[in-house]
Scaffold this motif. Structure first.
Motif, PDB file in Angstrom:
ATOM      1  N   MET A   1     -94.273 -81.697 116.988  1.00  0.00           N
ATOM      2  CA  MET A   1     -94.332 -80.640 115.996  1.00  0.00           C
ATOM      3  C   MET A   1     -92.989 -79.902 115.978  1.00  0.00           C
ATOM      4  N   ALA A   2     -92.469 -79.636 114.816  1.00  0.00           N
ATOM      5  CA  ALA A   2     -91.171 -78.977 114.671  1.00  0.00           C
ATOM      6  C   ALA A   2     -91.284 -77.491 114.995  1.00  0.00           C
ATOM      7  N   CYS A   3     -90.226 -76.950 115.556  1.00  0.00           N
ATOM      8  CA  CYS A   3     -90.164 -75.522 115.887  1.00  0.00           C
ATOM      9  C   CYS A   3     -90.107 -74.700 114.594  1.00  0.00           C
ATOM     10  N   GLN A   4     -90.923 -73.658 114.534  1.00  0.00           N
ATOM     11  CA  GLN A   4     -90.937 -72.791 113.357  1.00  0.00           C
ATOM     12  C   GLN A   4     -90.375 -71.414 113.679  1.00  0.00           C
ATOM     13  N   CYS A   5     -89.633 -71.310 114.775  1.00  0.00           N
ATOM     14  CA  CYS A   5     -89.160 -70.008 115.239  1.00  0.00           C
ATOM     15  C   CYS A   5     -88.096 -69.389 114.331  1.00  0.00           C
ATOM     16  N   ASN A   6     -87.481 -70.150 113.449  1.00  0.00           N
ATOM     17  CA  ASN A   6     -86.476 -69.602 112.543  1.00  0.00           C
ATOM     18  C   ASN A   6     -87.044 -69.222 111.181  1.00  0.00           C
ATOM     19  N   GLN A   7     -88.331 -69.457 110.988  1.00  0.00           N
ATOM     20  CA  GLN A   7     -88.960 -69.116 109.714  1.00  0.00           C
ATOM     21  C   GLN A   7     -89.391 -67.654 109.729  1.00  0.00           C
ATOM     22  N   LYS A   8     -89.199 -66.985 108.605  1.00  0.00           N
ATOM     23  CA  LYS A   8     -89.650 -65.602 108.488  1.00  0.00           C
ATOM     24  C   LYS A   8     -91.161 -65.581 108.309  1.00  0.00           C
ATOM     25  N   PRO A   9     -91.845 -64.619 108.943  1.00  0.00           N
ATOM     26  CA  PRO A   9     -93.291 -64.539 108.762  1.00  0.00           C
ATOM     27  C   PRO A   9     -93.636 -64.110 107.333  1.00  0.00           C
ATOM     28  N   THR A  10     -94.762 -64.558 106.859  1.00  0.00           N
ATOM     29  CA  THR A  10     -95.232 -64.165 105.532  1.00  0.00           C
ATOM     30  C   THR A  10     -95.723 -62.724 105.600  1.00  0.00           C
TER      31      THR A  10
END
Length: 66
Positions: free
Chosen positions: A1-10
């Motif tokens: 699973m790819a890291c989502q730590c750089n995505q802004k939360p909705t």
């Protein structure tokens, strides 16, 4: 699973209203869709609006016309 730590939360659906309410702005909720009656939410010192509700509609209370 790819890291989502750089995505802004909705942001929360009512994020702007929650911030306004926390800043002391008067908020209203729609009583029922059919009645089209907007009711004032209680002051934040005594009540917290149910912003988690998926069915309740909120708005910033319009300024009264003079």
């Amino acid at each position: 699973m790819a890291c989502q730590c750089n995505q802004k939360p909705t942001p929360h659906k009512h994020a702007k209203l929650i911030k306004a309410w926390a800043d002391g702005v008067e908020i209203q909720y729609l009583e029922t869709e059919s009645s089209n009656i907007w009711r004032d939410c209680f002051p934040k010192e005594t009540h917290t609006p149910l912003f988690a509700s998926s069915t309740t509609k909120f708005r910033i209370k319009p300024k009264a016309l003079k």
